[in-house]
Scaffold this active site. Sequence first.
Site, PDB file in Angstrom:
ATOM      1  N   THR A  15       1.035  -1.365   0.164  1.00  0.00           N
ATOM      2  CA  THR A  15       0.077  -0.079   0.071  1.00  0.00           C
ATOM      3  C   THR A  15       0.768   1.143   0.100  1.00  0.00           C
ATOM      4  O   THR A  15       1.921   1.185   0.607  1.00  0.00           O
ATOM      5  CB  THR A  15      -0.908   0.079   1.248  1.00  0.00           C
ATOM      6  OG1 THR A  15      -1.838  -0.967   1.206  1.00  0.00           O
ATOM      7  CG2 THR A  15      -1.447   1.262   1.475  1.00  0.00           C
ATOM      8  N   ARG A  27     -14.862  -6.872   0.104  1.00  0.00           N
ATOM      9  CA  ARG A  27     -14.135  -6.269   1.341  1.00  0.00           C
ATOM     10  C   ARG A  27     -13.353  -4.900   1.177  1.00  0.00           C
ATOM     11  O   ARG A  27     -12.674  -4.481   0.268  1.00  0.00           O
ATOM     12  CB  ARG A  27     -12.959  -7.311   1.780  1.00  0.00           C
ATOM     13  CG  ARG A  27     -12.135  -6.892   3.015  1.00  0.00           C
ATOM     14  CD  ARG A  27     -10.860  -6.327   2.761  1.00  0.00           C
ATOM     15  NE  ARG A  27     -10.337  -6.145   3.913  1.00  0.00           N
ATOM     16  CZ  ARG A  27      -9.155  -5.458   3.826  1.00  0.00           C
ATOM     17  NH1 ARG A  27      -8.731  -4.782   2.536  1.00  0.00           N
ATOM     18  NH2 ARG A  27      -8.343  -5.182   4.829  1.00  0.00           N
TER      19      ARG A  27
HETATM   20  N1  ASP Z   1      -4.441  -1.614   4.977  1.00  0.00           N
HETATM   21  C1  ASP Z   1      -4.534  -2.166   3.722  1.00  0.00           C
HETATM   22  C2  ASP Z   1      -5.875  -3.049   3.787  1.00  0.00           C
HETATM   23  O1  ASP Z   1      -6.151  -3.444   4.576  1.00  0.00           O
HETATM   24  C3  ASP Z   1      -3.554  -3.027   3.131  1.00  0.00           C
HETATM   25  C4  ASP Z   1      -2.020  -2.738   3.506  1.00  0.00           C
HETATM   26  O2  ASP Z   1      -1.602  -1.489   3.767  1.00  0.00           O
HETATM   27  O3  ASP Z   1      -1.060  -3.414   3.158  1.00  0.00           O
HETATM   28  O4  ASP Z   1      -6.387  -2.786   2.706  1.00  0.00           O
END
Ligand code: ASP
Length: 378
Positions: free
Chosen positions: A244, A272
């Site tokens: 991310t 989701r």
């Molecule tokens: N926080 C993001 C999510 O749960 C994933 C990530 O940050 O790696 O969609």
Amino acid sequence: MHRTSRFRAVIFDNLINFRLKSINMKNLLLLFSLICLISCNDANQSTQDYVQEDSEKNTKNDSVQNFGIVIHGGAGTILKENMSDSLEQAYKDKLEEAIKTGHEILANGGTALEAVQRTINVMEDSPLFNAGKGAVFTNEGKNELDSSIMDGKTLNAGAAAGVTNVRNPINLAYEVMTNSEHVLLSGKGAEEFAKEQGLEIVDPEYFYTENRFKAMERARERAKEKSNKTAFYDPFVKDEKFGTVGCAALDKNGNLAAGTSTGGMSNKKYNRIGDAPIIGAGTYANNKTVAISSTGWGEYFIRGVVAYDISAMMEYKRVSLKEATHEVIQNKQPELGGSGGIIAIDNKGNVSMEFNTAGMYRATMNANGDLEIGIYEE
Ligand code: ASP
């Protein structure tokens, strides 16, 4: 009664008394001191903010108008032994390119909001990160992208969830913030809005990358061995998703902004949505305190309202950025079961890059042009 009002009332009483007394030199002096006290107290109130000085990371330099920027490219089990030299260099180069894009905007007097957006665009366009081009795949083999942005000056915010054809989801979040009456749009409606705003729409195929597709297939295979309720929380799946991206910036006018963009978590189901498009969890910015972008296991970051919690600790408990981020990421999140990290910059230019995982792709640059890039725990 508020402290200032109470103070004014005491002074007012004194002034009334004063009128009843005869005018002599002593009373004139008293009147003069009372007027000075009122103005000093008002000046103190208007410059009051909630940020504690943090001498170690404070980038403030009186000769330069202070500004700064900090980014992440995801947190997770990022280990040196699993990384080739060339891949490590590729990540470092992209982090540097991204942060320098935002830094240049800020150095030229651009806004924190613009710096955040353009910096994130660089990472969204790279297959290295789980955002835009490099987004992870859902259980059905699709890419559903989430994003958000927040303006610390006005507390305006925009976000998008579950979009499949918008090349740069952070730009969609920005359009939602500036050109709609809403904060969060999702799915088909969000895509329609993106088109209306003239954003670049791509064929969903654009988001295909072989390694992300294979990662999803591995996670899907593994999930078959688990029950529907526990498959998503499998630590193996967790390690397949990092990447991310997020950015937080302070501009020369003292305005803060933050943004986050992601493909979410590999093998996700049922549309989701994680923390990235949730204001207060994945992204938060407030000129009184701090600008923050989160990365990690979204469900826990939503439950912990991570980004807002850090800002609230600074505002209400008057703790420093360093203390607030440490408490939330190293204590509160692990207690809940969450893993990940944050990047943050406060309104004095102090920076925090806190994570409780083995690594977090990250970089920061201050007003003096000092650049710091990191991947693993140091
Ligand atoms: N926080 C993001 C999510 O749960 C994933 C990530 O940050 O790696 O969609």
